[in-house]
Write a protein that holds these residues in place. Structure first.
Motif, short mmCIF file in Angstrom:
data_model
loop_
_atom_site.label_atom_id
_atom_site.label_comp_id
_atom_site.label_asym_id
_atom_site.label_seq_id
_atom_site.Cartn_x
_atom_site.Cartn_y
_atom_site.Cartn_z
N UNK A 181 0.83 -1.20 0.00
CA UNK A 181 0.00 0.00 0.00
C UNK A 181 0.87 1.25 0.00
N UNK A 182 0.42 2.25 -0.77
CA UNK A 182 0.93 3.62 -0.71
C UNK A 182 2.38 3.83 -1.15
N UNK A 183 3.10 2.78 -1.42
CA UNK A 183 4.50 2.92 -1.82
C UNK A 183 4.79 1.94 -2.96
N UNK A 184 5.19 2.49 -4.10
CA UNK A 184 5.39 1.69 -5.31
C UNK A 184 6.88 1.63 -5.63
N UNK A 185 7.40 0.43 -5.77
CA UNK A 185 8.78 0.24 -6.22
C UNK A 185 8.75 -0.22 -7.67
N UNK A 186 9.60 0.39 -8.48
CA UNK A 186 9.67 0.02 -9.90
C UNK A 186 11.13 -0.03 -10.32
N UNK A 187 11.47 -0.85 -11.32
CA UNK A 187 12.84 -0.88 -11.83
C UNK A 187 13.07 0.25 -12.84
N UNK A 189 -1.34 10.86 -0.61
CA UNK A 189 -0.11 10.88 -1.40
C UNK A 189 0.44 9.47 -1.56
N UNK A 190 1.42 9.33 -2.42
CA UNK A 190 2.12 8.05 -2.58
C UNK A 190 3.54 8.34 -3.02
N UNK A 191 4.41 7.37 -2.85
CA UNK A 191 5.79 7.47 -3.28
C UNK A 191 6.06 6.40 -4.33
N UNK A 207 4.37 -5.94 5.63
CA UNK A 207 5.72 -5.35 5.75
C UNK A 207 5.63 -3.84 5.95
N UNK A 208 4.67 -3.41 6.74
CA UNK A 208 4.44 -1.98 6.93
C UNK A 208 5.65 -1.26 7.52
N UNK A 209 6.44 -1.97 8.33
CA UNK A 209 7.60 -1.33 8.95
C UNK A 209 8.69 -0.94 7.97
N UNK A 210 8.65 -1.52 6.76
CA UNK A 210 9.67 -1.20 5.76
C UNK A 210 9.26 -0.04 4.86
N UNK A 211 8.03 0.44 4.97
CA UNK A 211 7.58 1.56 4.15
C UNK A 211 8.07 2.88 4.72
#
Length: 324
Positions: A136-142, A205-207, A268-272
Motif C-alpha cells: 500500500x501507498x509505496x510503489x517500487x519500480x525498476x 499521497x504516494x511514493x 511489511x508496513x515497517x519497511x515503508x
C-alpha cells in the motif's frame, strides 16, 4: 515518542517540469511548446492592437480607401488560417504525446492500483499467481523498464498522478483505466491524488521509488515473504493484541490469522517510508499516534479508534514497526 508530519521532515519534490520519465518528458515538451506558441500569439495581438491604436484616425473617412477592404479581407483570412493551423498542430502533437500513456508491452511489469478514501491499494500481478503480492501507498519500480498500471476506483473518483514520471489518469468506480510509466533514472518520486475525493483529498499521497533491477528484485522477493515472527516479548505481546482486537478484521498480515481486506495490507508496513498515505514518516512513535487516535490525525478516514491500554499500544506499535 512523537509522531512527526512528513511535511515537517522534508517531503519529496513533485513537479511536472522536473521530469525523469519518458511520458513526463514528452508532456513537458508539449507544455513548453503550448506556452511558447501562446506567448507569441499574445505578443502579436498586442503589437497589432498598439499599432491600431497608434494609427487611429479621428472621424470616419467620407469615402473608403482604395484597397482597404481587400487588405482587411486578407488579414482576416490569414488570421483564420493561422488559428486553424495552430490549433490543429497543437491538437495533433497532444494526441501523439499522450497516446502511448496506456500502451502495454508483453514484458511490462503490471501493477493494479486501487484508489480508496484515502489511501492506495497496490497489487503486483503477473502470469504466476504464486508471485503476486499486495502492499500500500509505496510503489517500487525498476529503472529503464515500462510499468503498466491498471487503475480502479472503489468508492469515489480518484486520480493517479506522479508528475515527474507521467501524466495523470482517473480511477473511476466501475471502470478500469490504464497508464504506463517508465523511470529513466533512480529516485524517489512523490505522487498525489489529483481529483478531489473528499475531506482528506490533500492527504492522499504516494511514493514511487525507482531503483535498479537488482534492488527491485530484492525488494519484491522480500515483499512476497510472510511477516517475520516478532523478536522480543513486547513485540510478541503486540502481535497477540493485534490478532485478538478488531485490527485483524480489517488488515492482512500474511503468515498470521489476520486476513482483513478493508484496510491496507500490513505484512511489511515497517519497511515503508510513510504511513497514512504519506502523512507521517514510518516510526514507532508515528504508528503509536496513528493507532491511538486516527480520527484526530486524519478526520473522516475509515479506521475506527480501538481502545488499547498503554502497554497494549506500546506492544502493537513495536510489533508493526518490526514488520520489515
Amino acid at each position: 515518542m512523537l509522531a512527526v508530519p512528513l511535511a515537517a521532515c522534508g517531503s519529496n519534490w513533485q513537479s511536472a517540469l522536473d521530469v525523469h520519465g519518458t511520458s513526463a518528458i514528452s508532456l513537458k515538451h508539449l507544455i513548453l511548446l503550448i506556452v511558447a506558441v501562446c506567448s507569441v500569439v499574445w505578443m502579436l495581438v498586442m503589437v497589432a492592437l498598439i499599432w491600431a491604436l497608434w494609427h487611429r484616425r479621428e472621424g470616419r473617412p467620407t469615402s473608403p480607401e482604395p484597397g482597404r477592404e481587400r487588405r482587411m479581407t486578407l488579414a482576416v483570412t490569414g488570421g483564420v488560417i493561422a488559428t486553424t493551423a495552430i490549433i490543429g498542430t497543437l491538437t495533433t502533437m497532444s494526441f501523439f504525446a499522450t497516446r502511448n500513456l496506456s500502451v502495454a508491452g508483453q514484458d511490462d511489469l503490471t501493477i493494479r492500483v486501487r484508489g480508496l478514501q484515502w489511501w492506495w491499494g497496490l497489487e503486483y500481478i503477473g502470469p504466476d499467481p504464486a508471485r503476486r503480492f499486495e502492499t500500500a501507498n509505496e510503489i517500487h519500480i525498476p529503472v529503464g523498464r515500462s510499468v503498466h498500471f491498471k487503475l480502479e476506483g472503489l468508492d469515489v473518483i480518484h486520480s493517479f498522478w506522479v508528475p515527474s514520471l507521467a501524466g495523470k489518469q482517473d480511477l473511476i468506480p466501475g471502470r478500469s483505466n490504464e497508464l504506463t510509466i517508465r523511470a529513466e533514472q533512480p529516485g524517489v518520486y512523490r505522487g498525489q491524488c489529483a481529483e478531489y475525493c473528499g475531506m482528506q483529498h490533500a492527504h492522499m499521497a504516494l511514493l514511487v521509488i525507482a531503483e535498479s533491477q537488482d534492488d527491485f528484485d530484492k525488494w519484491s522477493n522480500a515483499q512476497r515473504q510472510a511477516a517475520p515472527l516478532p523478536a522480543g516479548e513486547e513485540a510478541a505481546a503486540g502481535m497477540q493484541t493485534f490478532l485478538t482486537k478488531p485490527c485483524a478484521a480489517c488488515h492482512t498480515i500474511r503468515g498470521t490469522t489476520a486476513v482483513g481486506t478493508t484496510g491496507p495490507d500490513l505484512t511489511h508496513v515497517g519497511s515503508r517510508r510513510t504511513i497514512a498515505a504519506g502523512l507521517f514518516e514510518t516510526t514507532r512513535g508515528s504508528l503509536a499516534a496513528w493507532i491511538a487516535d486516527p480520527q484526530t490525525i486524519k478526520p473522516g478516514n475509515n479506521m475506527p479508534m480501538v481502545p488499547l491500554t498503554p502497554d497494549e499500544l506500546r506492544g502493537v506499535s513495536a510489533y508493526l514497526a518490526s514488520l520489515k
